[in-house]
Design a protein around this motif. Structure first.
Motif, PDB file in Angstrom:
ATOM      1  N   ARG A 151       7.803   5.591  10.725  1.00  0.00           N
ATOM      2  CA  ARG A 151       7.106   4.855  11.797  1.00  0.00           C
ATOM      3  C   ARG A 151       5.658   5.331  11.985  1.00  0.00           C
ATOM      4  O   ARG A 151       5.206   5.602  13.100  1.00  0.00           O
ATOM      5  N   CYS A 152       4.926   5.436  10.873  1.00  0.00           N
ATOM      6  CA  CYS A 152       3.545   5.938  10.936  1.00  0.00           C
ATOM      7  C   CYS A 152       2.709   5.104  11.908  1.00  0.00           C
ATOM      8  O   CYS A 152       2.758   3.878  11.886  1.00  0.00           O
ATOM      9  N   GLY A 153       1.924   5.798  12.712  1.00  0.00           N
ATOM     10  CA  GLY A 153       0.954   5.129  13.584  1.00  0.00           C
ATOM     11  C   GLY A 153       1.559   4.398  14.762  1.00  0.00           C
ATOM     12  O   GLY A 153       0.893   3.570  15.383  1.00  0.00           O
ATOM     13  N   GLY A 198       0.792  -1.231   0.000  1.00  0.00           N
ATOM     14  CA  GLY A 198       0.000   0.000   0.000  1.00  0.00           C
ATOM     15  C   GLY A 198       0.815   1.267   0.000  1.00  0.00           C
ATOM     16  O   GLY A 198       0.356   2.294  -0.503  1.00  0.00           O
ATOM     17  N   CYS A 199       2.020   1.224   0.572  1.00  0.00           N
ATOM     18  CA  CYS A 199       2.819   2.448   0.691  1.00  0.00           C
ATOM     19  C   CYS A 199       4.099   2.324  -0.121  1.00  0.00           C
ATOM     20  O   CYS A 199       4.893   1.402   0.081  1.00  0.00           O
ATOM     21  N   ALA A 200       4.305   3.298  -0.994  1.00  0.00           N
ATOM     22  CA  ALA A 200       5.463   3.265  -1.890  1.00  0.00           C
ATOM     23  C   ALA A 200       6.776   3.420  -1.132  1.00  0.00           C
ATOM     24  O   ALA A 200       7.830   3.015  -1.615  1.00  0.00           O
ATOM     25  N   GLY A 242       7.618   0.134   7.954  1.00  0.00           N
ATOM     26  CA  GLY A 242       8.286  -0.100   6.674  1.00  0.00           C
ATOM     27  C   GLY A 242       9.354   0.923   6.360  1.00  0.00           C
ATOM     28  O   GLY A 242      10.141   0.737   5.427  1.00  0.00           O
ATOM     29  N   CYS A 243       9.398   2.026   7.104  1.00  0.00           N
ATOM     30  CA  CYS A 243      10.462   3.018   6.934  1.00  0.00           C
ATOM     31  C   CYS A 243      10.551   3.844   8.209  1.00  0.00           C
ATOM     32  O   CYS A 243       9.738   3.679   9.129  1.00  0.00           O
ATOM     33  N   GLU A 244      11.522   4.744   8.229  1.00  0.00           N
ATOM     34  CA  GLU A 244      11.825   5.438   9.488  1.00  0.00           C
ATOM     35  C   GLU A 244      10.754   6.412   9.948  1.00  0.00           C
ATOM     36  O   GLU A 244      10.838   6.942  11.060  1.00  0.00           O
TER      37      GLU A 244
END
Ligand code: SF4
Length: 406
Positions: A364-366, A334-336, A360-362
């Motif tokens: 750190r959403c949510g 879902g996220c590029a 999935g990357c730095e």
């Protein structure tokens, strides 16, 4: 160990340069859809996380008809629809308006109100913060100037038990006896409980005035530059609210809700990885109401004897169950920006005492607030667990250890 384990990093502490913005925030809403790799995304603000039975049915129907068949519960207790097809915006808006989920087109993104989710249900707390939510929401939507708040500005209303007071609100209300503490930044005042929603609105007004004065485009209180403090005393006086300054107020700190029965008439369940399928939404019913929580769960006003039935529907009903305390960002596909399918890894996470968040990357959403285990994808297919390089094959053992031994 990373700092993220024990404390949530704040934007202001990460800036070397003064913040200056010349644009509004691009936060998605119900009317402003965001294009993601898995289709369009809509974020529906649910003040206090509150939904009627009919609205739960509507969300399930909309998710199936226009989206990917599920709904995400966000870390603010809002709802996110993903995988929406191109061009469905008007149809979505019409359905939401009809269901009472879009009461204001101009203010839809500023209705960010988190409240103690079990307020009024389990005998704890000293005010029904959910009643404050209704009043504050109506006041917000009725104030034309409030549409200038950013989609990230957050009101937190704690019923005195301390479960949400620490969630980083820009304006925080805390019930204490018949009074309420209203706090913005480091300033706090004590007001009558009946005045609390109006005091919260006045505090938002104080922030907007300070932001205009600073001229740096701040979206949140912590982004105001040094020396630009919201004039809370003046804002309360303008609103005709009697208030006493509270010196060095200590916010209460309580644990998040644990899944299980909530008093005699409600139950609390967690959404696996923060997602509810349409079938799981419908499985919550019948219920007098439901409340999405900032811990990606759902308070259901229903007979708690239904918990086994909810568990059979795939919901997490016990604190020691696999999936309890496990969250993940959207990740691939879902996220590029994502370096891995972190949700697939998170689904295999072992049970443990501490919350764990897969990113999935730095960015750190949510991620959760407070103390949590940080699992971060790296570009080479492996992970960092609290900063320690961990091969993907060793992830379950490393996560189990980090969740239980710290
Ligand atoms: S943390 Fe990174 S990969 Fe995950 S959703 Fe946010 S931007 Fe995407």
């Amino acid at each position: 160990m990373l700092a993220a384990m024990s404390a949530t990093p704040h934007a202001s502490s990460q800036r070397d340069e003064p913040l200056i913005r010349d644009r509004g925030d691009a936060c998605p809403g119900a009317l402003r859809l965001h294009r993601a790799d898995d289709g369009f995304l809509a974020r529906l603000r649910l003040p206090g996380g509150w939904l009627t039975e009919r609205q739960v049915e509507l969300l399930a129907d909309v998710a199936e008809a226009l989206g990917d068949g599920g709904v995400s519960v966000t870390s603010r207790g809002n709802a996110e629809l993903r995988g929406l097809r191109d061009g469905c915006g008007s149809e979505l808006a019409a359905l939401l308006v009809r269901g009472g989920l879009l009461p204001s087109a101009t203010h839809e993104r500023v209705r960010n109100i988190v409240a103690s989710p079990a307020a009024g249900l389990d005998g704890f707390g000293c005010a029904d913060a959910q009643l404050w939510v209704r009043e504050l929401d109506a006041l917000l939507c009725g104030a034309a100037w409030a549409a200038a708040l950013s989609g990230r500005f957050l009101f937190v209303l704690d019923d005195g038990r301390g479960d949400v007071a620490g969630l980083g609100g820009d304006v925080t209300l805390v019930a204490a006896g018949g009074h309420a503490l209203v706090r913005v930044g480091r300033r706090a005042f004590r007001v009558a409980g009946a005045d609390a929603p109006r005091a919260a609105l006045a505090a938002a007004d104080a922030f907007l005035r300070a932001a205009a004065d600073a001229g740096n485009g701040a979206w949140r209180v912590r982004e105001l530059p040094e020396g630009h403090v919201p004039g809370l005393a003046g804002a309360l006086a303008r609103a005709g609210i009697a208030a006493e300054p509270a010196t060095d107020p200590v916010l209460p700190h309580g644990a998040p809700l644990a899944p299980g029965p909530l008093g005699a008439d409600a139950a609390y369940v967690l959404a696996p990885l923060g997602r509810l399928t349409a079938a799981q939404l419908r499985a919550l019913l019948p219920a007098d109401e439901v409340r999405f929580t900032p811990w990606r769960g759902v308070v259901v006003r229903t007979d708690p004897a239904r918990l086994p039935e909810l568990e059979a529907g795939g919901l997490v009903t016990r604190a020691d169950a696999p999936g309890a305390g496990v969250t993940a960002c959207t990740g691939r596909p879902g996220c590029a920006k994502s370096l891995a399918d972190v949700r697939a890894e998170a689904a295999r996470a072992p049970a443990g005492r501490l919350p764990v968040h897969f990113s999935g990357c730095e960015r750190r959403c949510g991620h959760p607030h407070g103390t949590w285990v940080d699992v971060l994808a790296t570009g080479d297919g492996d992970y960092l667990v609290d900063g320690a390089a961990t091969p993907r094959t060793s992830l379950p053992e490393a996560v189990a250890t980090a969740r239980t031994t710290r």
